[in-house]
Write an enzyme that holds these catalytic residues in place. Structure first.
Site, short mmCIF file in Angstrom:
data_model
loop_
_atom_site.label_atom_id
_atom_site.label_comp_id
_atom_site.label_asym_id
_atom_site.label_seq_id
_atom_site.Cartn_x
_atom_site.Cartn_y
_atom_site.Cartn_z
N ASP A 297 0.82 -1.20 0.00
CA ASP A 297 0.00 0.00 0.00
C ASP A 297 0.86 1.26 0.00
OD1 ASP A 297 -2.52 1.12 -0.09
OD2 ASP A 297 -2.72 1.26 2.08
N ASP B 196 -9.73 -1.74 2.08
CA ASP B 196 -9.51 -1.25 3.44
C ASP B 196 -10.54 -1.78 4.42
OD1 ASP B 196 -7.38 0.28 2.50
OD2 ASP B 196 -8.68 1.95 1.98
#
Length: 361
Positions: A235, A281
């Site tokens: 990420d 997420d």
């Protein structure tokens, strides 16, 4: 969902930057324009709604993952409803596969027409969305309809070969209630295809997230730490290191994010300035939280300490992400905050209770 893990901020004073960030699939961003600046009330409503929508699939998906791991008859009797176990090897390879997928999409959008690619993706996610929403609604339908409801059984079976060499390709069992769920899912799917309305998008997104948390099972805490650690690095690298994720996200149209309009108070259901949160997420921390709930159940102490600890840690991590991005006015990868919170808090509790070895075993 591999390219849906960052949570950037959009500066209302920088319309050009906002136009880039608002399309980030799997991000939480303000879809601001030069003519619109979100009111404090609208911003608070949008972010509060996104946080609430993120918590729902994690909470209920974790509860359903416990039921699914115990039962092989009710919701998990079809092959498509069986939990998929993620091993340590799978977890270690996942960030690499995700990176290759992300870069492959980047090349596709550079070479081929964005319009045709998104057309194919819309059809693909239509089918997935209908099945995911149907599976999500199935337990609800079982509670709504009385036992006296004429519930006929059906089976869809495709085989290959004959006699001793016969092999099942598809073996899907369903009933009248499931058929009704499929009809509802199809109606939502047609609505999404025709209008791309944010409510239809969210219905599919919530269904994807809940199914992911329910049916993707980590086999132990070690695997969860490997997966979250690898995606933590993934990420941060793809958000801060290159423009690949931004380019793909700007081009990618699919219900792989939850959205909520910041101008809902001003424009009603026709609002168009969205805050966004990617399913990555939600699902990635969610499957770890679901694992901790199953660990709580395995302890047989009639306690949900680790589940509630990790659930509160997720709320803290997501809130911290929003706070930091608004304070520094800069894009923030959500997993940068969610991973340390969701892993760190339960580990500290396990240390205090003297159950760390048992947790990792």
């Amino acid at each position: 969902m591999a390219d849906t893990d960052q949570v950037p901020v959009s500066d209302p004073e920088a319309a050009a930057a906002a136009a880039v960030l608002d399309a980030l699939n799997g991000t939480e961003a303000l879809n601001a324009t030069a003519k619109f600046v979100a009111s404090p009330e609208g911003t608070a409503l949008a972010y509060g709604s996104l946080v609430l929508m993120a918590l729902l699939p994690i909470f209920f998906g974790a509860l359903r993952s416990v039921h699914c791991s115990k039962s092989k008859v009710t919701r998990c009797d079809n092959a498509s409803d069986m939990p998929e176990t993620i091993t340590s090897r799978d977890a270690a390879r996942f960030p690499i596969i995700a990176s290759c997928t992300l870069f492959g999409l980047y090349l596709f959008f550079k070479v081929f027409s964005q319009e045709y690619i998104n057309m194919l993706l819309s059809v693909y996610f239509f089918g997935l969305g209908v099945l995911a929403l149907s599976h999500t609604l199935s337990p609800l339908m079982s509670r709504i309809f009385p036992e006296s409801f004429p519930n006929k059984q059906y089976q869809l079976l495709f085989t290959q070969g004959s006699d001793d060499t016969k092999e099942e390709i598809v073996n899907y069992e369903f009933d009248t209630k499931n058929l009704l769920c499929l009809v509802i899912g199809a109606v939502v799917g047609v609505w999404y295809l025709l209008k791309k309305h944010w409510i239809a998008n969210n219905l599919f997104g919530l269904a994807f997230a809940l199914n992911g948390v329910e049916l993707l099972h980590l086999n132990n805490v070690n695997t969860g730490c490997i997966l979250l650690g690898g995606l933590f690095v993934y990420d941060v690298f793809w958000v801060f290191g290159t423009n690949v994720m931004v380019t793909v996200a700007r081009s990618f149209e699919a219900p792989i994010k939850l959205v909520f309009p910041q101008d809902l108070l001003e424009r009603g259901l026709g609002a168009s300035n969205f805050a966004m949160l990617g399913l990555g997420d939600i699902v990635i921390p969610g499957i770890f939280i679901a694992l901790l709930l199953r660990f709580d159940v395995s302890l047989k102490k009639n306690s949900r300490t680790y589940f509630y600890t990790s659930f509160l840690a997720y709320i803290f991590g997501l809130g911290l992400t929003i706070f930091v991005m608004h304070t520094f006015k800069h894009a923030q990868p959500a997993l940068l905050y969610l991973v340390p919170a969701c892993v760190g808090f339960p580990v500290v509790v396990a240390l205090i209770k003297g159950e760390l070895t048992e947790m990792f075993r």
